[in-house]
Design a protein around this motif. Sequence first.
Motif, PDB file in Angstrom:
ATOM      1  N   GLU A   4       0.849  -1.201   0.000  1.00 37.79           N
ATOM      2  CA  GLU A   4       0.000   0.000   0.000  1.00 37.79           C
ATOM      3  C   GLU A   4       0.886   1.253   0.000  1.00 37.79           C
ATOM      4  O   GLU A   4       0.630   2.213  -0.720  1.00 37.79           O
ATOM      5  N   ALA A   5       1.974   1.179   0.809  1.00 36.24           N
ATOM      6  CA  ALA A   5       2.849   2.349   0.934  1.00 36.24           C
ATOM      7  C   ALA A   5       3.562   2.680  -0.379  1.00 36.24           C
ATOM      8  O   ALA A   5       4.043   3.790  -0.574  1.00 36.24           O
ATOM      9  N   LEU A   6       3.624   1.705  -1.274  1.00 33.91           N
ATOM     10  CA  LEU A   6       4.283   1.970  -2.562  1.00 33.91           C
ATOM     11  C   LEU A   6       3.355   2.748  -3.494  1.00 33.91           C
ATOM     12  O   LEU A   6       3.775   3.188  -4.564  1.00 33.91           O
ATOM     13  N   GLY A   7       2.098   2.868  -3.098  1.00 36.09           N
ATOM     14  CA  GLY A   7       1.166   3.690  -3.879  1.00 36.09           C
ATOM     15  C   GLY A   7       0.585   2.977  -5.085  1.00 36.09           C
ATOM     16  O   GLY A   7       0.217   3.620  -6.065  1.00 36.09           O
ATOM     17  N   LEU A   8       0.499   1.649  -5.026  1.00 34.08           N
ATOM     18  CA  LEU A   8      -0.006   0.906  -6.190  1.00 34.08           C
ATOM     19  C   LEU A   8      -1.527   0.986  -6.307  1.00 34.08           C
ATOM     20  O   LEU A   8      -2.238   1.134  -5.302  1.00 34.08           O
ATOM     21  N   HIS A   9      -2.025   0.852  -7.520  1.00 36.77           N
ATOM     22  CA  HIS A   9      -3.453   0.900  -7.812  1.00 36.77           C
ATOM     23  C   HIS A   9      -4.186  -0.236  -7.076  1.00 36.77           C
ATOM     24  O   HIS A   9      -3.628  -1.337  -6.913  1.00 36.77           O
ATOM     25  N   ALA A  10      -5.443   0.032  -6.695  1.00 36.58           N
ATOM     26  CA  ALA A  10      -6.207  -0.930  -5.890  1.00 36.58           C
ATOM     27  C   ALA A  10      -6.312  -2.303  -6.570  1.00 36.58           C
ATOM     28  O   ALA A  10      -6.216  -3.341  -5.902  1.00 36.58           O
ATOM     29  N   SER A  11      -6.456  -2.324  -7.895  1.00 33.20           N
ATOM     30  CA  SER A  11      -6.617  -3.620  -8.575  1.00 33.20           C
ATOM     31  C   SER A  11      -5.318  -4.436  -8.493  1.00 33.20           C
ATOM     32  O   SER A  11      -5.339  -5.661  -8.387  1.00 33.20           O
ATOM     33  N   VAL A  12      -4.189  -3.746  -8.513  1.00 34.63           N
ATOM     34  CA  VAL A  12      -2.898  -4.438  -8.404  1.00 34.63           C
ATOM     35  C   VAL A  12      -2.715  -4.941  -6.969  1.00 34.63           C
ATOM     36  O   VAL A  12      -2.282  -6.084  -6.742  1.00 34.63           O
ATOM     37  N   LEU A  13      -3.106  -4.106  -6.002  1.00 28.96           N
ATOM     38  CA  LEU A  13      -2.988  -4.513  -4.591  1.00 28.96           C
ATOM     39  C   LEU A  13      -3.817  -5.760  -4.324  1.00 28.96           C
ATOM     40  O   LEU A  13      -3.392  -6.669  -3.609  1.00 28.96           O
ATOM     41  N   LYS A  14      -5.008  -5.791  -4.945  1.00 24.97           N
ATOM     42  CA  LYS A  14      -5.891  -6.939  -4.742  1.00 24.97           C
ATOM     43  C   LYS A  14      -5.220  -8.227  -5.263  1.00 24.97           C
ATOM     44  O   LYS A  14      -5.259  -9.277  -4.619  1.00 24.97           O
ATOM     45  N   ASP A 119      -0.221 -12.014 -16.009  1.00 26.02           N
ATOM     46  CA  ASP A 119      -1.636 -12.420 -15.905  1.00 26.02           C
ATOM     47  C   ASP A 119      -2.063 -12.442 -14.442  1.00 26.02           C
ATOM     48  O   ASP A 119      -3.167 -12.044 -14.100  1.00 26.02           O
ATOM     49  N   LYS A 120      -1.144 -12.933 -13.592  1.00 27.49           N
ATOM     50  CA  LYS A 120      -1.473 -13.024 -12.165  1.00 27.49           C
ATOM     51  C   LYS A 120      -1.616 -11.622 -11.551  1.00 27.49           C
ATOM     52  O   LYS A 120      -2.618 -11.314 -10.924  1.00 27.49           O
ATOM     53  N   TYR A 121      -0.621 -10.771 -11.780  1.00 22.21           N
ATOM     54  CA  TYR A 121      -0.660  -9.438 -11.161  1.00 22.21           C
ATOM     55  C   TYR A 121      -1.750  -8.561 -11.782  1.00 22.21           C
ATOM     56  O   TYR A 121      -2.219  -7.615 -11.155  1.00 22.21           O
ATOM     57  N   GLY A 122      -2.138  -8.888 -13.011  1.00 25.72           N
ATOM     58  CA  GLY A 122      -3.156  -8.063 -13.680  1.00 25.72           C
ATOM     59  C   GLY A 122      -4.532  -8.716 -13.658  1.00 25.72           C
ATOM     60  O   GLY A 122      -5.431  -8.293 -14.395  1.00 25.72           O
ATOM     61  N   SER A 123      -4.722  -9.739 -12.821  1.00 24.12           N
ATOM     62  CA  SER A 123      -5.970 -10.516 -12.904  1.00 24.12           C
ATOM     63  C   SER A 123      -7.206  -9.707 -12.497  1.00 24.12           C
ATOM     64  O   SER A 123      -8.314 -10.082 -12.826  1.00 24.12           O
ATOM     65  N   PHE A 124      -7.020  -8.590 -11.802  1.00 22.67           N
ATOM     66  CA  PHE A 124      -8.191  -7.778 -11.418  1.00 22.67           C
ATOM     67  C   PHE A 124      -8.325  -6.535 -12.301  1.00 22.67           C
ATOM     68  O   PHE A 124      -9.059  -5.616 -11.985  1.00 22.67           O
TER      69      PHE A 124
END
Length: 467
Positions: A4-14, A119-124
């Motif tokens: 979260e602290a890295l500022g990543l987009h919510a879909s990537v965090l999920k 594919d895994k990191y972009g699955s959302f």
Amino acid sequence: MTFEALGLHASVLKALTESGYTKPTAVQAQAVPAAIEGRDLMVSSQTGSGKTAAFMLPALHKFASAAGQQPAAAGKTPNQEAQSARSRGDRPRFKAAQPKMLVLTPTRELALQVTNATDKYGSFMKRVKAVSILGGMPYPKQMQLLAKNPEILVATPGRLIDHMESGKIDFSQLEILVLDEADRMLDMGFIDDIEKIVDATPESRQTMLFSATLDGVVGNMAKRITKNPLVIQIAGSATKHENISQRVHFVDDLSHKNRLLDHLLRDVTMDQAVVFTATKRDADTIADRLNIAGFAAAALHGDMHQGARNRTLDGMRRGQVRVLVATDVAARGIDVPAITHVFNYDLPKFPEDYVHRIGRTGRAGRNGVAVSLVNHAEGMNVKRIERFTKQLIPVDIIEGFEPKRTASAARPSKPGGWKPGDNRGNAAKPGQRTFSKPGAPRKEGGSFNKGPRTGDSGNTRRSYGDR
Ligand code: AMP
């Protein structure tokens, strides 16, 4: 540090939560924020350090953020475009793919692994599509993939050049260029291809280069193709493989080597193993022999069709194959967390390859074991590896498998394991390590080769099947 602290987009965090990642690795913690800012990167880090996510997470973040800001204006999807073209009565015609991101990798296996990770990191995420463009894959299949106009291409250089030359790919919209394992690509002779590809991309691109080393030729190339890059050097356990317990066993001859290998493969702490051989033929022969001896073994080398290679790797990932007998090139980049042991049946031709080989175990913070079975005449080659890794590799003897030659008199196994300095000292003393005399007759096994790196023995670059 959290994702979260890295500022990543919510879909990537999920997707990261779903992958079970709790915190960024060292390379991710440094690379992700800088890449999100749009900086170019020159990163020295080993495979196994989490480098794929280090470049892919910020890229996916960028695409997700852009799509979120302008969903309607983002243009039609390829399918929507094809539908409206059909409704206008246009004749279908081929349109070059215009990827936003290109990842260049030295081998097909690494490319497939990067695509799977994407594919895994972009699955959302809704619209991001990554495809692999690889040698050995049928052209019609690749044309179909390119016709979908994927945002992300993961490619080996040779086949990519083929598609560029036939007008199937247009890099004018490219935003991010990644060179993964750049040192390996240069070793494999891809320098001209890489320069051609880089020249075909816009100056405005963001460039991220990952390499085991940033010295010499690779460092010079990195400086040429990046702009004001942030240089990240990940030292310590990831580069030194401090989580991997390494040892050498001296062997008298092939029969001794085979008996010892069979014994070591019966180690109850072993989950899965990779056995490295110098030649493709040896990989086949040893896999056959191990199967007859009752091990679930399979060979992996550059002469196998891509389909067979993929099936073997799938078998490894599913645990059906317990012992993979592989050549350097074929095994590059393999990421199977259950690989607990790596065996050098033959020593690698280059000390750098030793580091890549043993990095097949001890993945993602686990521990691993790397064992080299060494002829008496190969002592100097072990020393070269030690000089390169700046680590001593202890010599071990297993009761019942003692080498006859006392010249390589190794320390017997000690309870409590090896400590730095254990194997230093004079050759003649019992319990200490020595090397055979230079020029001693060589019975079998590899020697360090000063010629060009060719990967699978006897192959030229093109015979990796890159096209
Ligand atoms: P790589 O160096 O990219 O080949 O990654 C090595 C392995 O580490 C892969 O199996 C990844 O799935 C895993 N990995 C990457 N990042 C993390 C993380 N932050 N936490 C746990 N595992 C990770």
